[in-house]
Scaffold this motif. Structure first.
Motif, mmCIF file in Angstrom:
data_model
loop_
_atom_site.group_PDB
_atom_site.id
_atom_site.type_symbol
_atom_site.label_atom_id
_atom_site.label_comp_id
_atom_site.label_asym_id
_atom_site.label_seq_id
_atom_site.Cartn_x
_atom_site.Cartn_y
_atom_site.Cartn_z
ATOM 1 N N LYS A 70 0.843 -1.199 0.000
ATOM 2 C CA LYS A 70 0.000 0.000 0.000
ATOM 3 C C LYS A 70 0.871 1.239 0.000
ATOM 4 C CE LYS A 70 -4.194 -1.674 2.299
ATOM 5 N NZ LYS A 70 -5.116 -1.480 3.453
ATOM 6 N N LEU A 71 0.361 2.299 -0.602
ATOM 7 C CA LEU A 71 1.086 3.585 -0.631
ATOM 8 C C LEU A 71 0.261 4.647 0.090
ATOM 9 C CD1 LEU A 71 2.386 3.717 -4.330
ATOM 10 C CD2 LEU A 71 3.731 3.226 -2.286
ATOM 11 N N SER A 72 0.970 5.430 0.861
ATOM 12 C CA SER A 72 0.292 6.575 1.483
ATOM 13 C C SER A 72 0.034 7.636 0.417
ATOM 14 C CB SER A 72 1.163 7.150 2.601
ATOM 15 O OG SER A 72 2.361 7.685 2.063
ATOM 16 N N GLY A 73 -0.747 8.618 0.779
ATOM 17 C CA GLY A 73 -1.032 9.682 -0.179
ATOM 18 C C GLY A 73 0.231 10.382 -0.618
ATOM 19 N N THR A 74 1.125 10.659 0.314
ATOM 20 C CA THR A 74 2.389 11.344 -0.017
ATOM 21 C C THR A 74 3.236 10.493 -0.933
ATOM 22 O OG1 THR A 74 2.352 12.448 2.142
ATOM 23 C CG2 THR A 74 4.437 12.409 0.955
ATOM 24 N N ALA A 75 3.328 9.194 -0.568
ATOM 25 C CA ALA A 75 4.145 8.284 -1.382
ATOM 26 C C ALA A 75 3.571 8.160 -2.780
ATOM 27 C CB ALA A 75 4.231 6.922 -0.719
ATOM 28 N N LYS A 76 2.231 8.099 -2.863
ATOM 29 C CA LYS A 76 1.602 7.979 -4.175
ATOM 30 C C LYS A 76 1.864 9.199 -5.017
ATOM 31 C CE LYS A 76 -2.798 6.642 -6.236
ATOM 32 N NZ LYS A 76 -4.210 6.275 -5.982
ATOM 33 N N SER A 77 1.854 10.383 -4.381
ATOM 34 C CA SER A 77 2.122 11.626 -5.098
ATOM 35 C C SER A 77 3.543 11.656 -5.644
ATOM 36 C CB SER A 77 1.890 12.804 -4.151
ATOM 37 O OG SER A 77 2.266 14.018 -4.751
ATOM 38 N N LEU A 78 4.478 11.157 -4.800
ATOM 39 C CA LEU A 78 5.879 11.119 -5.247
ATOM 40 C C LEU A 78 6.069 10.151 -6.411
ATOM 41 C CD1 LEU A 78 7.664 11.142 -1.767
ATOM 42 C CD2 LEU A 78 7.600 13.016 -3.446
ATOM 43 N N VAL A 79 5.384 9.025 -6.355
ATOM 44 C CA VAL A 79 5.487 8.056 -7.443
ATOM 45 C C VAL A 79 4.909 8.632 -8.722
ATOM 46 C CG1 VAL A 79 4.711 5.787 -8.245
ATOM 47 C CG2 VAL A 79 5.507 6.064 -5.903
ATOM 48 N N GLU A 80 3.800 9.404 -8.624
ATOM 49 C CA GLU A 80 3.204 10.044 -9.803
ATOM 50 C C GLU A 80 4.196 11.008 -10.432
ATOM 51 O OE1 GLU A 80 0.514 9.532 -11.382
ATOM 52 O OE2 GLU A 80 -0.569 8.176 -10.056
ATOM 53 N N LYS A 81 4.927 11.756 -9.578
ATOM 54 C CA LYS A 81 5.936 12.676 -10.103
ATOM 55 C C LYS A 81 7.027 11.914 -10.848
ATOM 56 C CE LYS A 81 5.349 16.412 -6.704
ATOM 57 N NZ LYS A 81 5.998 17.196 -5.631
ATOM 58 N N LEU A 82 7.450 10.792 -10.248
ATOM 59 C CA LEU A 82 8.473 9.978 -10.925
ATOM 60 C C LEU A 82 7.969 9.442 -12.244
ATOM 61 C CD1 LEU A 82 9.876 7.927 -7.878
ATOM 62 C CD2 LEU A 82 11.041 9.736 -9.116
ATOM 63 N N LYS A 83 6.722 9.072 -12.260
ATOM 64 C CA LYS A 83 6.125 8.552 -13.492
ATOM 65 C C LYS A 83 6.113 9.613 -14.570
ATOM 66 C CE LYS A 83 1.883 6.418 -15.218
ATOM 67 N NZ LYS A 83 0.509 5.965 -14.845
ATOM 68 N N ASN A 84 5.767 10.854 -14.175
ATOM 69 C CA ASN A 84 5.719 11.953 -15.144
ATOM 70 C C ASN A 84 7.116 12.287 -15.687
ATOM 71 O OD1 ASN A 84 2.969 12.182 -14.827
ATOM 72 N ND2 ASN A 84 3.122 13.700 -13.167
ATOM 73 N N GLU A 85 8.129 11.980 -14.863
ATOM 74 C CA GLU A 85 9.509 12.244 -15.305
ATOM 75 C C GLU A 85 10.091 11.084 -16.118
ATOM 76 O OE1 GLU A 85 11.840 13.235 -11.932
ATOM 77 O OE2 GLU A 85 10.673 15.027 -11.417
#
Length: 362
Positions: free
Chosen positions: A345-360
């Motif tokens: 499971k990912l926390s909201g913060t962790a999920k946000s960071l992963v989304e940023k990595l995905k966009n990069e």
């Protein structure tokens, strides 16, 4: 007309060595003094061998289908002229005395008339075996272990000679002090003398006037004995260690050997591949992405390793000199297979960071 090649089961192009081997095999099979033997076939086999093992006779036989008389015991028809083709001239050792070439018949006769063996005077104790389970780490680095074995050993009271302490030895009445007994056996080949070790004194020619009270003169007893075993570094599962002379004892003889089969208990972390040790290491996703220095437990202590940034799942890190000892100070490698543990499971913060990595594009 007899076909000597067919009698020996050979082709005409058979070599002299093949003739000898065929003769030995069939002579063993048909010897009249052996159970299931056949005197008639044994005679034929010997007759065929006398012809085909002799270069001159074989050439005559191949050319004319018969052997001409040459004064060595065969008539013009190739039949034995003296009934047994020269067998009447054997010495007590079973060897021909009349010039015949019987190959290695001494070996054949020793089997039938001396119990099948050379070195009949050598007494040897029984070999015994046991199993020993050791930890995985001991198999890698070696260890000394003590084991308790129940076996036949030399009597400690009489030191294995079967005599009461302080008693005198007397001449063996069975062999008259010779240590050996001669027996003569008659057969169609003549008389054969067999010399065997006296069973009463076991070849020494002497017996104790009074027997040891502990072993009753036998010289050996069955008891428990503690034995130290050196298990070498790098031994494999199922390998055997032989301890020469540590088997069962026999009076006035040589002890047998002790064989120890090594069973290695599996390790929860390490496995062996030749001279390398293999282990799996679980790390977090962030450690895989960023890299990390990590202390891990190995068989001989702790080790600090560096996991590079961007390591891939199932990638193998090789650490030289931390595997199985090879020789001297040399050792194989430690192979560390990387497993990356993903969060369930990912926390909201962790999920946000992963989304940023995905966009990069990561």
């Amino acid at each position: 007309m007899k076909d000597y090649y067919q009698i020996l089961g050979l082709e005409k192009k058979a070599s002299k060595e093949e003739v000898k081997k065929a003769f030995h095999k069939l002579a063993h099979k048909y010897h009249p003094d052996k159970k299931g033997g056949d005197e008639k076939k044994f005679k034929e086999v010997n007759e065929a061998y006398q012809i085909l093992s002799n270069q001159k006779k074989r050439a005559e036989y191949d050319s004319y289908g018969r052997v001409f008389g040459d004064g060595e015991g065969f008539s013009a028809q190739g039949e034995p002229a003296s009934g047994w083709g020269g067998f009447e001239g054997f010495s007590a050792q079973g060897g021909p005395t009349s010039g015949w070439d019987f190959g290695n018949l001494n070996d054949i006769f020793s089997e039938f008339f001396t119990g099948g063996g050379r070195n009949q005077n050598i007494r040897r104790g029984r070999d015994i075996s046991t199993e020993l389970q050791i930890p995985f780490s001991d198999s890698i680095f070696g260890v000394n272990r003590k084991i308790l074995i129940t076996k036949v050993s030399n009597c400690q009271t009489c030191e294995g000679n079967g005599a009461k302490q302080g008693t005198i030895m007397k001449k063996c009445a069975t062999c008259n002090g010779q240590g050996q007994i001669r027996e003569t056996k008659r057969s169609f080949l003549g008389n054969f003398t067999n010399v065997k070790t006296c069973e009463e004194c076991l070849g020494s020619g002497e017996v104790p006037k009074e027997k040891c009270s502990e072993c009753k003169g036998i010289g050996v007893l069955r008891n428990q004995e503690e034995i130290e075993v050196r298990i070498p570094a790098g031994i494999r599962n199922g390998e055997m260690i032989r301890l020469s002379g540590m088997g069962e004892a026999v009076k006035r003889g040589t002890p047998g050997d002790l064989y120890i089969k090594i069973n290695i208990a599996p390790h929860p972390v390490f496995k062996r591949d030749g001279s390398d040790l293999i282990m799996n290491l679980n790390i977090k996703l962030t450690d895989a992405l960023l890299g990390i220095e990590k202390n891990i437990d190995i068989l001989d202590g702790q080790l600090k390793i560096k996991i590079p940034a961007g390591v891939s799942p199932n990638e193998v890190l090789r650490i030289k000199g931390k595997g199985v000892p090879i020789s001297g100070s040399r050792r194989g490698n430690l192979m560390i297979k990387i497993s990356i543990k993903l969060p369930s499971k990912l926390s909201g913060t962790a999920k946000s960071l992963v989304e940023k990595l995905k966009n990069e594009g990561v």
